[in-house]
Design an enzyme around this catalytic site. Structure first.
Site, PDB file in Angstrom:
ATOM      1  N   ASP A  64      94.439  24.315  10.691  1.00 15.00           N
ATOM      2  CA  ASP A  64      95.486  24.873   9.828  1.00 15.00           C
ATOM      3  C   ASP A  64      96.267  25.981  10.525  1.00 15.00           C
ATOM      4  O   ASP A  64      97.432  26.203  10.217  1.00 15.00           O
ATOM      5  CB  ASP A  64      94.875  25.472   8.544  1.00 15.00           C
ATOM      6  CG  ASP A  64      94.151  24.435   7.697  1.00 15.00           C
ATOM      7  OD1 ASP A  64      94.072  23.266   8.117  1.00 15.00           O
ATOM      8  OD2 ASP A  64      93.654  24.816   6.612  1.00 15.00           O
TER       9      ASP A  64
ATOM     10  N   ASP B  37     102.045  25.726   8.015  1.00 15.38           N
ATOM     11  CA  ASP B  37     100.653  25.653   8.451  1.00 15.38           C
ATOM     12  C   ASP B  37     100.626  24.664   9.618  1.00 15.38           C
ATOM     13  O   ASP B  37     101.359  23.659   9.601  1.00 15.38           O
ATOM     14  CB  ASP B  37      99.746  25.111   7.334  1.00 15.38           C
ATOM     15  CG  ASP B  37      99.302  26.181   6.335  1.00 15.38           C
ATOM     16  OD1 ASP B  37      99.878  27.297   6.348  1.00 15.38           O
ATOM     17  OD2 ASP B  37      98.380  25.904   5.532  1.00 15.38           O
TER      18      ASP B  37
ATOM     19  N   ARG C  73     100.520   7.502  -0.882  1.00 19.33           N
ATOM     20  CA  ARG C  73     101.528   8.459  -0.401  1.00 19.33           C
ATOM     21  C   ARG C  73     102.285   7.812   0.749  1.00 19.33           C
ATOM     22  O   ARG C  73     102.208   8.263   1.888  1.00 19.33           O
ATOM     23  CB  ARG C  73     100.846   9.726   0.114  1.00 19.33           C
ATOM     24  CG  ARG C  73      99.827  10.342  -0.814  1.00 19.33           C
ATOM     25  CD  ARG C  73      99.086  11.494  -0.126  1.00 19.33           C
ATOM     26  NE  ARG C  73      98.039  12.041  -0.966  1.00 19.33           N
ATOM     27  CZ  ARG C  73      97.097  12.874  -0.527  1.00 19.33           C
ATOM     28  NH1 ARG C  73      97.067  13.262   0.730  1.00 19.33           N
ATOM     29  NH2 ARG C  73      96.181  13.330  -1.360  1.00 19.33           N
TER      30      ARG C  73
ATOM     31  N   SER D 114      90.355  19.808  -1.339  1.00 17.29           N
ATOM     32  CA  SER D 114      91.022  18.619  -0.821  1.00 17.29           C
ATOM     33  C   SER D 114      90.729  17.414  -1.690  1.00 17.29           C
ATOM     34  O   SER D 114      89.810  17.419  -2.503  1.00 17.29           O
ATOM     35  CB  SER D 114      90.562  18.354   0.603  1.00 17.29           C
ATOM     36  OG  SER D 114      90.711  19.513   1.387  1.00 17.29           O
ATOM     37  N   SER D 115      91.499  16.353  -1.486  1.00 17.60           N
ATOM     38  CA  SER D 115      91.337  15.126  -2.260  1.00 17.60           C
ATOM     39  C   SER D 115      90.319  14.206  -1.576  1.00 17.60           C
ATOM     40  O   SER D 115      89.842  14.487  -0.473  1.00 17.60           O
ATOM     41  CB  SER D 115      92.682  14.416  -2.373  1.00 17.60           C
ATOM     42  OG  SER D 115      92.997  13.785  -1.146  1.00 17.60           O
TER      43      SER D 115
HETATM   44  O1  DAV Z   1      94.582  15.070   0.445  1.00 12.33           O
HETATM   45  O2  DAV Z   1      93.780  16.949  -0.227  1.00 12.33           O
HETATM   46  C1  DAV Z   1      93.859  17.662   2.581  1.00 12.33           C
HETATM   47  C2  DAV Z   1      94.322  18.118   3.931  1.00 12.33           C
HETATM   48  C3  DAV Z   1      93.465  19.176   4.481  1.00 12.33           C
HETATM   49  N1  DAV Z   1      93.923  19.652   5.777  1.00 12.33           N
HETATM   50  C4  DAV Z   1      94.401  16.277   0.579  1.00 12.33           C
HETATM   51  C5  DAV Z   1      94.937  16.962   1.831  1.00 12.33           C
END
Ligand code: DAV
Length: 373
Positions: free
Chosen positions: A112, A200, A268, A302-303
């Site tokens: 990051d 970032d 996405r 995060s996802s």
């Molecule tokens: O899909 O939450 C997370 C990316 C972390 N660098 C997401 C993105």
């Protein structure tokens, strides 16, 4: 001249050439930051993180460090040199003349903060107040590289003011709803304003002389323009992914694997008009496999798409989180050797295998992968 483990040298032009030297983050003392304007907009509305902050429980820190140490050892066993950051006391309140934050965040995701482009390592502006001083964790390493490698350039982007003028007030509500968020994302109305350049490093992908940068919550257009002016010999391309209601960092959305091949998050997809430069130059963009999990682990920003947050070791070898069996299978079918890495219990500390690393050295030079403009 080929790489030698006894000589410290900084150089990395892309995401896939043979990795020789890397930084792997640490989970020590990691804090869930207290509310602040940038962060509130970015914590998913249904997340268990809403309303919680403070130092993470010690047993979760210990477990995350065990996994990060294991990943570092795995890389070392393959001949990759690994360095680790030096945390400062994240529990201390921090501030500038404009604002105060009750704590810092941590130093698990060096990706990051640090952007390695060629022989330069650039410290990103960042856009959260609690992450304003995070670069300090990497300064001991950067000083060491700078002293050892006379060609290394150490740069820092202008530190942002991060006053309230940097954030759109309509994002500072707990109940925006996913439909509205998707509508705003499609209209490129993000939480950060255009008050000053913000980015970032994890919003930037390196493709030799082209840099692909996500415009979203953590990087604004002024930040992208700043990068173009900072790297005058590069072509900097702004991209955005309208299906993402929380666009934070590009590395769980768009993942280059080797020259000519990119994984794209099927929820996405890169919009048609932005695909042209890839298609004209023979690059294939394929939908990534589904994640193996229905939900992120506890207290995670995060996802589930951290499944795509892989670390490419060379154009034929890729580290994939061990539980992400569908992603591993797809990469195997795409002809890559898959190295499974146990990291899921560290996701909550700042992300996956790409997030928790930052390049110091990869083989190869600056090439033009998009000669047809
Ligand atoms: O899909 O939450 C997370 C990316 C972390 N660098 C997401 C993105």
């Amino acid at each position: 001249m080929s790489w030698s483990p006894d000589v410290t040298e900084v150089k990395s032009w892309n995401e896939w050439d043979t990795l020789r030297h890397v930084i792997v983050g640490r989970a020590d003392d990691c804090h869930i930051p207290p509310p602040e304007p940038a962060l509130d907009a970015k914590v998913p509305e249904d997340s268990d993180m809403r309303g919680q902050w403070g130092r993470r429980p010690q047993e979760t820190i210990d477990r995350a460090n065990e996994l990060l140490d294991g990943f570092a050892a795995q890389l070392q066993a393959r001949g990759v040199r690994v360095d680790r950051p030096t945390p400062y006391d994240f529990s201390k309140p921090v501030g500038t003349p404009d604002w105060e934050a009750e704590s810092s965040f941590g130093c698990m995701p060096p990706r990051d903060v640090l952007l390695t482009v060629g022989r330069e390592i650039l410290e990103a502006t960042m856009s959260y107040r609690c992450r304003w001083f995070e670069y300090l964790c990497y300064r001991p390493l950067l000083q060491q590289y700078y002293d050892a490698d006379p060609r290394m350039r150490h740069e820092a982007a202008p530190k942002p003011r991060l006053t309230d003028a940097d954030y759109h007030p309509d994002y500072l509500s707990d109940a925006i709803g996913e439909a509205k968020r998707l509508e705003w994302a499609a209209a490129k109305h993000f939480v950060t304003t255009e008050e000053e350049p913000l980015f970032d490093a994890a919003d930037v992908l390196r493709f030799g002389r082209d840099l692909v940068v996500q415009h979203g919550f953590t990087t604004n257009l002024k930040g992208i323009d700043w990068l173009q002016r900072h790297y005058p010999d590069h072509r900097v391309h702004a991209v955005n992914f309208p299906g993402d209601p929380y666009p934070i960092h590009i590395d769980a959305t768009f993942t280059p694997l080797r020259p000519g091949l990119i994984l794209n998050n099927p929820q996405r997809r890169l919009p048609e008009d932005q695909r042209a430069m890839f298609e004209r130059n023979g690059w294939e963009i394929v939908d990534a496999a589904q994640p193996a999990h229905n939900a992120p682990p506890p207290l995670c920003y995060s996802s589930v798409w951290l499944s795509m947050n892989v670390l490419v070791l060379d154009p034929k070898t890729v580290c994939v989180e061990k539980s992400e069996v569908y992603q591993a299978d797809q990469l195997d079918k795409l002809g890559m050797e898959v190295v499974p890495v146990d990291l899921r219990d560290a996701y909550a500390f700042g992300g996956g295998l790409h997030c928790c690393t930052a390049d110091v050295y990869r083989d190869g030079d600056c090439e033009d992968y998009f000669p047809k403009a």
